[in-house]
Design a protein around this motif. Structure first.
Motif, PDB file in Angstrom:
ATOM      1  N   ALA A 207       0.829  -1.200   0.000  1.00 60.13           N
ATOM      2  CA  ALA A 207       0.000   0.000   0.000  1.00 60.13           C
ATOM      3  C   ALA A 207       0.869   1.258   0.000  1.00 60.13           C
ATOM      4  O   ALA A 207       0.582   2.232  -0.720  1.00 60.13           O
ATOM      5  CB  ALA A 207      -0.927  -0.010   1.218  1.00 60.13           C
ATOM      6  N   ARG A 208       1.927   1.265   0.790  1.00 58.03           N
ATOM      7  CA  ARG A 208       2.831   2.415   0.801  1.00 58.03           C
ATOM      8  C   ARG A 208       3.473   2.598  -0.565  1.00 58.03           C
ATOM      9  O   ARG A 208       3.602   3.722  -1.073  1.00 58.03           O
ATOM     10  CB  ARG A 208       3.915   2.223   1.856  1.00 58.03           C
ATOM     11  N   HIS A 267      19.968   8.078 -10.609  1.00 58.05           N
ATOM     12  CA  HIS A 267      18.857   7.518  -9.841  1.00 58.05           C
ATOM     13  C   HIS A 267      18.953   7.886  -8.366  1.00 58.05           C
ATOM     14  O   HIS A 267      20.032   8.195  -7.862  1.00 58.05           O
ATOM     15  CB  HIS A 267      18.835   5.987  -9.959  1.00 58.05           C
ATOM     16  N   VAL A 268      17.816   7.828  -7.707  1.00 60.33           N
ATOM     17  CA  VAL A 268      17.767   7.945  -6.251  1.00 60.33           C
ATOM     18  C   VAL A 268      16.976   6.757  -5.709  1.00 60.33           C
ATOM     19  O   VAL A 268      16.138   6.175  -6.406  1.00 60.33           O
ATOM     20  CB  VAL A 268      17.109   9.265  -5.785  1.00 60.33           C
ATOM     21  N   ARG A 269      17.275   6.402  -4.471  1.00 63.27           N
ATOM     22  CA  ARG A 269      16.570   5.308  -3.810  1.00 63.27           C
ATOM     23  C   ARG A 269      15.665   5.867  -2.718  1.00 63.27           C
ATOM     24  O   ARG A 269      16.137   6.558  -1.820  1.00 63.27           O
ATOM     25  CB  ARG A 269      17.562   4.322  -3.202  1.00 63.27           C
ATOM     26  N   LEU A 270      14.376   5.565  -2.804  1.00 64.91           N
ATOM     27  CA  LEU A 270      13.416   5.995  -1.795  1.00 64.91           C
ATOM     28  C   LEU A 270      12.884   4.770  -1.065  1.00 64.91           C
ATOM     29  O   LEU A 270      12.478   3.787  -1.695  1.00 64.91           O
ATOM     30  CB  LEU A 270      12.270   6.782  -2.419  1.00 64.91           C
ATOM     31  N   ALA A 271      12.892   4.827   0.260  1.00 68.49           N
ATOM     32  CA  ALA A 271      12.525   3.671   1.077  1.00 68.49           C
ATOM     33  C   ALA A 271      11.050   3.673   1.420  1.00 68.49           C
ATOM     34  O   ALA A 271      10.419   4.726   1.587  1.00 68.49           O
ATOM     35  CB  ALA A 271      13.357   3.664   2.362  1.00 68.49           C
ATOM     36  N   LEU A 272      10.512   2.460   1.548  1.00 71.38           N
ATOM     37  CA  LEU A 272       9.118   2.266   1.967  1.00 71.38           C
ATOM     38  C   LEU A 272       9.025   1.966   3.454  1.00 71.38           C
ATOM     39  O   LEU A 272       7.957   1.568   3.936  1.00 71.38           O
ATOM     40  CB  LEU A 272       8.491   1.111   1.174  1.00 71.38           C
ATOM     41  N   GLU A 277       2.303   7.754   8.081  1.00 70.17           N
ATOM     42  CA  GLU A 277       2.156   9.209   8.202  1.00 70.17           C
ATOM     43  C   GLU A 277       3.237   9.923   7.396  1.00 70.17           C
ATOM     44  O   GLU A 277       2.972  10.908   6.700  1.00 70.17           O
ATOM     45  CB  GLU A 277       2.232   9.598   9.682  1.00 70.17           C
ATOM     46  N   ARG A 278       4.484   9.421   7.450  1.00 67.90           N
ATOM     47  CA  ARG A 278       5.577  10.043   6.713  1.00 67.90           C
ATOM     48  C   ARG A 278       5.454   9.808   5.205  1.00 67.90           C
ATOM     49  O   ARG A 278       5.764  10.674   4.395  1.00 67.90           O
ATOM     50  CB  ARG A 278       6.920   9.515   7.222  1.00 67.90           C
ATOM     51  N   ILE A 279       5.013   8.593   4.828  1.00 66.69           N
ATOM     52  CA  ILE A 279       4.791   8.319   3.404  1.00 66.69           C
ATOM     53  C   ILE A 279       3.716   9.246   2.857  1.00 66.69           C
ATOM     54  O   ILE A 279       3.864   9.834   1.772  1.00 66.69           O
ATOM     55  CB  ILE A 279       4.397   6.842   3.188  1.00 66.69           C
ATOM     56  N   ASP A 280       2.636   9.399   3.594  1.00 70.52           N
ATOM     57  CA  ASP A 280       1.540  10.265   3.141  1.00 70.52           C
ATOM     58  C   ASP A 280       1.987  11.723   3.060  1.00 70.52           C
ATOM     59  O   ASP A 280       1.559  12.469   2.165  1.00 70.52           O
ATOM     60  CB  ASP A 280       0.333  10.123   4.071  1.00 70.52           C
ATOM     61  N   ALA A 281       2.862  12.145   3.979  1.00 73.04           N
ATOM     62  CA  ALA A 281       3.385  13.507   3.912  1.00 73.04           C
ATOM     63  C   ALA A 281       4.216  13.691   2.647  1.00 73.04           C
ATOM     64  O   ALA A 281       4.129  14.734   1.970  1.00 73.04           O
ATOM     65  CB  ALA A 281       4.226  13.802   5.149  1.00 73.04           C
ATOM     66  N   ALA A 282       5.021  12.689   2.299  1.00 73.48           N
ATOM     67  CA  ALA A 282       5.813  12.761   1.075  1.00 73.48           C
ATOM     68  C   ALA A 282       4.909  12.824  -0.160  1.00 73.48           C
ATOM     69  O   ALA A 282       5.179  13.586  -1.102  1.00 73.48           O
ATOM     70  CB  ALA A 282       6.753  11.557   0.987  1.00 73.48           C
TER      71      ALA A 282
END
Length: 288
Positions: A207-208, A267-272, A277-282
């Motif tokens: 989901a994230r 490239h950049v690496r973004l973590a799940l 709350e932090r994912i939704d803010a991003a």
């Protein structure tokens, strides 16, 4: 993995400890070569450096020299989430055996495949008969419960496969005191025997991933590979540090692809692994 006995499995203090020390435990040294993926976190190269061996970043078995003594594969991969097929795994194993090298599959993200073909099943394993035939000779799989069970702080992992390799690792490591505590081993048994929590973890990360991937694409990013694992490997077709600056201005932290090899320059690496709350803010910041 079927048909394994006590002689084929060794618990480890997480997976990173084993990866860093594997060349040492196997008696590899100057004049020998350790191969690892072109996109990779730095512990493989560190393990070669610790013993004075040559480190070679290569995904092409035809490039591996006669001096190769240890090959590391990482599927699903960190940082890019790539997954090797059974055909690719077999080609790598065949070449390692031709060279007389040990080949190790770092498969710590195996339960976190995102394509429909991985629903309810792990990604391809290096110990599958379609890869190794009827012999495990020279082949091991390295695994950790840090990802599937969120047990990173427990330092709970294991290596499984060729009994000769496992025996050599055991003979050295036990004298170095590298045995996971009994309570940690019992926690591993419990976690490995329960599939329900793995399914729940995967649902949370899926989901994230869906929310963050959509927001990144909406903001002009292209997501490459990322078929599995806990990261998105994203690019805007520019220098990774320029992308990082743009993300930082949005209040979003990522890792530059150059941390993991020259192939990650754009490239950049973004973590799940951040909270919902932090994912939704991003997602909100990317959307705005």
């Amino acid at each position: 993995m079927t048909g394994l006995t006590d002689a084929n499995v060794l618990p480890t203090i997480g997976s990173k400890e084993l990866i860093a020390g594997m060349a040492l435990w196997l008696g590899i040294g100057p004049g020998d070569t350790v191969v690892y993926p072109r996109n990779a976190y730095p512990t493989y190269e560190l393990g070669a450096a610790l013993v004075g061996a040559t480190a070679l970043a290569s995904d092409d078995p035809a490039e591996w020299p006669a001096s190769t003594k240890l090959v590391w594969l990482n599927s699903p991969g960190n940082p890019d989430g790539s997954v090797l097929s059974y055909t690719s795994l077999k080609a790598a194993v065949d070449r390692a055996r031709e060279l007389g090298a040990v080949i190790a599959g770092d498969e710590c993200y195996a339960e976190l495949g995102w394509s429909p073909s991985y629903d309810g099943v792990a990604t391809p394993c290096i110990l599958d008969p379609r890869v190794i035939g009827d012999s495990r000779h020279g082949v091991v799989s390295v695994y950790s419960l840090s990802k599937q069970s969120n047990l990173a702080g427990y330092r709970a992992g294991f290596v499984a496969g060729c009994s000769e390799v496992i025996g050599q690792l055991l003979a050295v490591r036990k004298h170095a005191g590298l045995m996971p505590p009994a309570p940690v081993q019992q926690a591993m048994v419990t976690a490995l025997g329960d599939e329900a929590h793995v399914v729940a973890q995967k649902k949370l990360y899926r989901a994230r991933r869906a929310r963050l991937a959509a927001a990144l694409e909406g903001a002009g990013f292209r997501i490459d590979r990322s078929e599995a694992g806990l990261y998105l490997w994203a690019t805007r077709g520019e220098d990774a540090w320029t992308t990082l600056e743009w993300l930082a201005e949005c209040g979003i932290l990522a890792a530059p692809g150059t941390f993991y090899g020259a192939d990650g320059a754009e490239h950049v690496r973004l973590a799940l692994t951040s909270t919902d709350e932090r994912i939704d803010a991003a997602v909100r910041r990317l959307s705005s």
